[in-house]
Design a protein around this motif. Structure first.
Motif, short mmCIF file in Angstrom:
data_model
loop_
_atom_site.label_atom_id
_atom_site.label_comp_id
_atom_site.label_asym_id
_atom_site.label_seq_id
_atom_site.Cartn_x
_atom_site.Cartn_y
_atom_site.Cartn_z
N GLY A 15 -14.40 22.41 7.57
CA GLY A 15 -13.89 21.26 6.70
C GLY A 15 -13.66 21.70 5.04
N THR A 16 -13.33 22.94 5.05
CA THR A 16 -13.13 23.46 3.64
C THR A 16 -11.71 23.76 3.43
N ARG A 17 -11.35 24.01 2.26
CA ARG A 17 -9.85 24.36 2.03
C ARG A 17 -10.04 25.94 1.51
N ASN B 231 -10.55 30.35 -1.75
CA ASN B 231 -11.68 29.92 -2.68
C ASN B 231 -11.70 31.22 -3.49
N GLN C 127 -6.50 34.11 10.04
CA GLN C 127 -5.77 33.21 11.16
C GLN C 127 -5.47 34.12 12.40
N ASN D 285 -6.87 25.30 5.37
CA ASN D 285 -7.75 24.41 5.81
C ASN D 285 -8.59 25.00 7.11
N ASN D 286 -9.82 24.73 6.79
CA ASN D 286 -10.61 25.55 7.83
C ASN D 286 -11.11 24.19 8.81
N VAL D 287 -10.88 24.06 9.90
CA VAL D 287 -10.84 22.86 10.76
C VAL D 287 -12.30 22.79 11.03
N SER E 134 0.23 27.00 11.53
CA SER E 134 -0.82 25.78 11.55
C SER E 134 -1.34 25.71 10.23
N ASN E 135 -1.17 26.51 8.98
CA ASN E 135 -1.85 26.54 7.92
C ASN E 135 -3.25 26.08 8.13
N ALA E 136 -3.93 26.51 9.07
CA ALA E 136 -5.40 26.13 9.33
C ALA E 136 -6.05 27.25 10.08
N ASN E 137 -7.31 27.50 10.11
CA ASN E 137 -8.04 28.36 10.64
C ASN E 137 -9.29 27.69 11.38
#
Length: 174
Positions: free
Chosen positions: A6-8, A11, A47, A1-3, A77-80
């Motif tokens: 707001g995209t996953r 892709n 990340q 998830n790109n905080v 965090s599974n996010a960037n």
């Protein structure tokens, strides 16, 4: 998830195709033509990891910025929080023509080949929302090859295979 956006991610969009044709007018001659191509494009996230690093190492600037802004760090965090405009794309094409001619118990073969690709990368190298450190790579590769060979009859006391091979490559990088 790109905080930040707001995209996953990732892709991805992958495509590939292949076509093979065989021409065999008689027992002494056959030709096979193969052509294939593909494309792979999309966004693969970065990340910020090992942030902050263990002492006595100092935190790099992007780590300090991410920590001060409360952005995700670490693999857990599974996010960037990368900026927009990320892209990676590669397109490939290959073709080969193989011709076999049988005469006097020998097989004469010609193999002509081509391979090429185009690669483009636009990457947010610091993995932060702001456009601070970006990397771009654009390259094109082409290869042509030609092989001629003669093979002796099989199941003889002496068998041989002889040939010539030529290859030319070109790589352009911007």
């Amino acid at each position: 998830n790109n905080v930040y956006l707001g995209t996953r991610l990732p892709n991805q969009d992958n495509k590939a195709a292949r076509l093979s044709l065989l021409f065999k007018p008689n027992a002494d001659l056959d030709a096979t033509f193969k052509i294939e191509g593909g494309s792979d494009s999309g966004v693969r996230p970065l990340q910020i990891v090992s942030c902050p690093p263990p002492p006595p190492l100092q935190s790099p600037a992007n780590c300090r910025t991410a920590l001060s802004l409360g952005l995700p760090v670490g693999l857990d965090s599974n996010a960037n929080a990368e900026s927009a405009g990320q892209e990676q794309k590669i397109t490939t094409k290959e073709s080969v023509l193989t011709v076999n001619y049988r005469q006097w118990g020998h097989t004469l073969t010609s193999v002509t080949g081509y391979h090429g690709y185009r690669f483009f990368l636009n990457q947010d190298a610091d993995a932060l929302p702001a456009d601070v450190l970006n990397a771009q790579n654009n390259e094109r590769y082409r290869q042509f090859s030609q092989e001629f060979r003669v093979a002796s009859p099989v199941n003889q006391p002496i068998e041989y295979l002889a040939g010539l091979y030529f290859q030319r490559d070109t790589l352009n990088v911007d």
